[in-house]
Write a protein that holds these residues in place. Structure first.
Motif, mmCIF file in Angstrom:
data_model
loop_
_atom_site.group_PDB
_atom_site.id
_atom_site.type_symbol
_atom_site.label_atom_id
_atom_site.label_comp_id
_atom_site.label_asym_id
_atom_site.label_seq_id
_atom_site.Cartn_x
_atom_site.Cartn_y
_atom_site.Cartn_z
ATOM 1 N N THR A 13 -11.178 -4.593 1.113
ATOM 2 C CA THR A 13 -9.847 -4.956 0.614
ATOM 3 C C THR A 13 -9.207 -6.074 1.434
ATOM 4 N N CYS A 15 -8.320 -5.988 4.714
ATOM 5 C CA CYS A 15 -7.214 -5.515 5.573
ATOM 6 C C CYS A 15 -7.345 -5.925 7.034
ATOM 7 N N PRO A 127 -11.462 1.401 6.404
ATOM 8 C CA PRO A 127 -10.910 2.515 5.630
ATOM 9 C C PRO A 127 -11.593 2.728 4.281
ATOM 10 N N LYS A 165 -13.179 7.568 -15.192
ATOM 11 C CA LYS A 165 -11.992 6.697 -15.224
ATOM 12 C C LYS A 165 -11.079 7.085 -14.075
ATOM 13 N N PRO A 166 -10.353 6.103 -13.567
ATOM 14 C CA PRO A 166 -9.421 6.459 -12.505
ATOM 15 C C PRO A 166 -8.359 7.428 -13.011
ATOM 16 N N ILE A 167 -7.950 8.315 -12.151
ATOM 17 C CA ILE A 167 -6.972 9.320 -12.549
ATOM 18 C C ILE A 167 -5.593 8.924 -12.045
ATOM 19 N N ASN A 168 -4.613 8.990 -12.908
ATOM 20 C CA ASN A 168 -3.235 8.784 -12.457
ATOM 21 C C ASN A 168 -2.752 10.092 -11.868
ATOM 22 N N VAL A 169 -2.645 10.123 -10.558
ATOM 23 C CA VAL A 169 -2.365 11.375 -9.863
ATOM 24 C C VAL A 169 -1.007 11.951 -10.237
ATOM 25 N N TYR A 170 -0.101 11.077 -10.662
ATOM 26 C CA TYR A 170 1.215 11.603 -11.031
ATOM 27 C C TYR A 170 1.162 12.313 -12.376
ATOM 28 N N LEU A 171 0.539 11.618 -13.344
ATOM 29 C CA LEU A 171 0.539 12.147 -14.704
ATOM 30 C C LEU A 171 -0.325 13.387 -14.824
ATOM 31 N N GLN A 174 -1.910 16.037 -10.241
ATOM 32 C CA GLN A 174 -2.730 16.305 -9.063
ATOM 33 C C GLN A 174 -2.102 15.732 -7.801
ATOM 34 N N GLY A 175 -0.924 15.161 -7.957
ATOM 35 C CA GLY A 175 -0.278 14.543 -6.788
ATOM 36 C C GLY A 175 -0.110 15.559 -5.680
ATOM 37 N N GLY A 176 -0.447 15.172 -4.501
ATOM 38 C CA GLY A 176 -0.337 16.086 -3.365
ATOM 39 C C GLY A 176 1.079 16.079 -2.835
ATOM 40 N N VAL A 177 2.040 16.328 -3.678
ATOM 41 C CA VAL A 177 3.418 16.082 -3.250
ATOM 42 C C VAL A 177 4.286 17.321 -3.367
#
Lengths: 177, 616
Positions: A13, A15, A127, A165-171, A174-177
């Motif tokens: 990336t 960095c 990373p 496919k990439p997962i939208n963690v919010y939708l 699965q968000g770790g929040v």
């Protein structure tokens, strides 16, 4: 087992954590300008590529050195510069086809990757896994596997599983929040 | 230490540069970057000065963790008095130049006065010189970047630069670094151009070495990188979708301000979302998103690198835009897209390219176009003003025309460069300007996210999501979930976020780390790097001190508690659809409590005991 740095530009990336780690290990300061690994950014193509010494077996730099200041570390296979012996003549920088040996004006010596004595800091700092330190005999394994996966199948045709496919963690909740 | 201890002072009027020691007493009180530079600014200028006069100063500043291996440790800020708001401005940027300034041995560069002719500053470690920029004036950021690299014969030089919009006096011009990162908000670029300073080019090879406890620093930073890695937002979501992960989420909760904030949901959101950027286009089979990219030292890598379809109407026959470059972040996609009603992803990307190429804040620009579109719909702005262009909501053609005109400062583009507040005043409808203290709103509707209303109203740089991102708690549940439609506890929440963010912005790291990190993660990294003791509690005090210093600057500049408000539309016109339907922002329920928590009088002044407690 002899190990080697494996560089996978597609995972990079840009960095510069590797450059900071390398320079810190070698100079005691976070200083990308003194790093022996360099990340190149090809802005208009949207590509990043880490690049450093691949530790050639028959190393041009080693053979070209008139004072035998570059020697093999038998444990790691790294070609190391003996600072006390190096006279800063820069012949090795000319000999190296890849440009990975560089002169450092401050010290009057050349610097190059020494694999940190078998525990390369750049690999630890990366990373995204773009730089790993793996079995030197199998640096191509991942790529082989990727191609193997695409190889024509001699078995009767079947439906391939859908590409992940990439997962939208919010939708997906699965968000770790 | 972690600070270099050196300040580079550049007197543009005299054309001189000088080196002076960093005020370490202030560093102890204000940490670095945002806090420390604000202290310098507050001490060195009269807050009442005209922001575009030589009496204003502009400070480029790094934090103690800038240039270190702490994740995201590459940030720098530009601190000055804003021409857009008349308040203190502090715009934060990533990319690479922050670390380069630090590597060259400087904590900050203070620009004062005004150069008699265009110049740029070249810094190479200890050597700093002002060079003629006659040949760079009138060039875009991208052109100037190339010319400077060629002139200095050094591909490794990092450059911050203003574009034509700043030269033309657009009031929300940005300072763009590394081609597509920007100190974006509040018109810091306009101030830079007003000083005849075109660019700063820097090369640093000294490194950042004076870490207080190096082994502990490496351990603490490594541990926190793991925290980022394991968090779903910073470990996966941001790398995959960037901040654009939010577009569909905020739309679904009915808090996506649409068409100059008249509405709260956008029917085209899914077409311009982070997910949409991954979808292969029908036209050329390629997705908009080429790759993600990181700023210096960042292990999150949320940056978007995009490529526009060569056949798209915006770039057809313009090969100079066919390459990859900085793509849409959430705020830009919202302002350029949702707020103007445009759902053409490649058009938004093109306009975003232009914002980078010529240095304007896409939030303020998009929101200003949105206000102009509403005025056009009302018949107040007509084709006579626009030179025949139909400035309609939803028109991609109108949006790209508006961007081109604003960058060049031509015709109606000159009006757009005024920003939403002055534009709406000029056309007789100040109520249509969606601004606080003259700065345009970002992408969260305070009718559907109550705490953001208070955060916007009280932000020291005008409407801004990055001064107290209560969205974290109200939407994402970080560090704990609060009800976005309730005002209860929001004064406390807003104050806590504001103070903590002031610390993050003063440390040299990115605020996006706080999706995963709390101050308890940040304090040990600062403490291992910097001389002195830096506990979480002390840092919170530092954050509060910074907030009050900025507030004090603004009050001295002539702003009052009356400026802590929102446009009527958000206070009176209820959300028309979605989960927040029927809601307005209930600022009056929150503001008095907030003042009290802050230790301010009911009219928003700092009480003497508050000054004393914080050492102001």
């Amino acid at each position: 087992m002899l190990k080697a740095l494996k560089l996978e530009p597609e995972k990079c990336t840009g960095c510069l954590q590797c450059e900071m780690a390398c320079s810190y290990e070698n100079t005691g300061a976070f200083n990308p300008a003194k790093s022996r690994i360099k990340v190149f950014t090809f802005h208009e193509e949207g590509r990043f590529a880490p690049y450093t010494c691949t530790q050639c077996d028959e190393a041009w730099c080693m053979h070209s050195c008139p004072v035998e200041a570059i020697v093999v570390d038998m444990a790691t296979g790294a070609k190391n510069v003996l600072e006390d012996v190096c006279v800063g003549c820069k012949v090795c920088t000319i000999a190296c086809p890849f440009g990975t040996v560089n002169y450092e004006a401050d010290s009057g010596k050349v610097i190059k990757c020494d694999l940190c004595g078998g525990d390369p800091w750049c690999a630890k700092a990366c990373p995204t896994g773009a730089i790993t330190y793996v079995d030197a005999n199998e640096t191509g394994m991942e790529r082989m596997r990727a191609w193997a996966q695409q190889a024509p199948d001699t078995a009767p045709p079947r439906t391939n599983p859908p590409r992940e496919k990439p997962i939208n963690v919010y939708l997906s909740g699965q968000g770790g929040v | 230490m972690a600070w270099t201890g050196n300040v580079l002072r550049v007197n543009l009027t005299e054309g001189t540069v000088s080196k002076e020691p960093l005020n370490m007493e202030w560093a102890r009180q204000y940490l670095g970057q945002r806090g420390l530079a604000s202290k310098y600014l507050a001490e060195e200028i009269d807050p009442k000065v005209d922001a575009l006069s030589p009496d204003n100063k502009l400070i480029m500043t790094t934090g103690p963790l800038t240039g270190t291996m702490a994740s995201t440790g590459g940030r720098y800020s530009v601190v000055t008095k804003s021409p857009l708001t008349g308040a203190i401005a502090c715009s934060n940027s990533g990319g690479f130049i922050g670390a380069e300034i630090k590597n060259a041995g400087w904590d900050m560069i203070i620009f004062e006065g005004k150069s008699p002719k265009p110049v740029y500053l070249y810094v190479e470690n200890d050597n700093a010189e002002l060079r003629s920029a006659d040949h760079l004036w009138g060039k875009s950021v991208w052109e100037a970047d190339k010319l400077i690299h060629n002139e200095l014969q050094d591909p490794l030089v990092r450059i911050s630069c203003v574009g034509r919009a700043a030269e033309h006096g657009a009031l929300y011009a940005a300072i763009v670094n590394d081609l597509h990162r920007a100190a974006g908000r509040s018109g810091v670029g306009t101030v830079m151009a007003s000083k005849n300073l075109k660019a700063v080019a820097c090369r640093g090879t000294k490194g950042v070495g004076n870490i207080k406890d190096p082994m502990r620093f490496l351990q603490e930073t490594e541990k926190r990188k793991q925290v980022l890695q394991q968090n779903a937002v910073t470990g996966q979501g941001m790398a995959t979708y960037g901040t654009q992960v939010l577009m569909n989420v905020i739309n679904e909760m009915g808090a996506l301000p649409t068409r100059n904030m008249r509405e709260v949901q956008f029917e085209g959101a899914h077409k311009i979302s982070g997910e949409a950027m991954h979808e292969p286009r029908e036209s050329d089979g390629q997705p908009n998103l080429t790759t993600n990219g990181a700023c210096f030292g960042c292990t999150i890598a949320c940056g978007r690198i995009s490529t526009i379809d060569k056949g798209h109407f915006t770039v057809k026959n313009k090969p100079e835009y066919w390459h990859a470059s900085g793509g849409l972040e959430y705020e830009a996609a919202w302002a350029l897209g949702t707020d103007t009603g445009v759902d053409d992803l490649d058009c938004l990307t093109y306009v975003n390219f232009l914002c980078n190429e010529d240095g304007v804040d896409p939030i303020s620009f998009g929101a200003t176009v949105a206000a102009a579109m509403e005025l056009y719909e009302m018949g107040v702005i007509t084709k006579e003003h626009t030179g025949g262009v139909e400035l309609k909501f939803g028109s991609a053609e109108a949006l790209s025309w508006a961007a081109e005109a604003t960058m060049k400062g031509e015709g109606f583009g000159k009006d757009l460069g005024l920003g939403s507040k002055r534009l709406c005043e000029k056309y007789g409808h100040p109520e249509l300007s969606m601004t606080v203290k003259g700065q345009e709103f970002p992408a969260y509707d305070p009718r559907g996210i109550q705490g953001m209303g208070l955060a916007y109203a009280t932000s020291n740089r005008g409407a801004c999501h990055l001064r107290g991102y209560t969205v974290s708690s109200e939407v994402l549940g970080i560090p704990e979930k609060t009800d976005p439609l309730s005002t209860e506890g929001k004064p406390e929440l807003t104050k806590a976020f504001q103070d903590a963010t002031a610390v993050v912005d003063s440390a040299g790291i990115c605020v996006f780390t706080t999706f995963a990190w709390t101050l308890d993660d940040i304090a040990p990294q600062i403490d291992a790097a910097c001389a002195g003791d830096w506990s979480t509690d002390y840092l919170l005090e530092v954050g509060e001190r910074i907030w009050n210093l900025e507030r004090d600057f603004n009050l001295r500049a002539g702003l009052t508690g009356k400026d802590d408000t929102l446009p009527k539309r958000l206070l009176k016109d209820a959300a028309n659809v979605g989960p927040a339907q029927g809601q307005v922002n209930r600022l009056d329920e929150m503001l008095p409590k907030y003042y009290e928590l802050r230790g301010w009088t009911p009219t928003g002044e700092l009480k003497p005991e508050t000054r004393q407690r914080l050492g102001l």
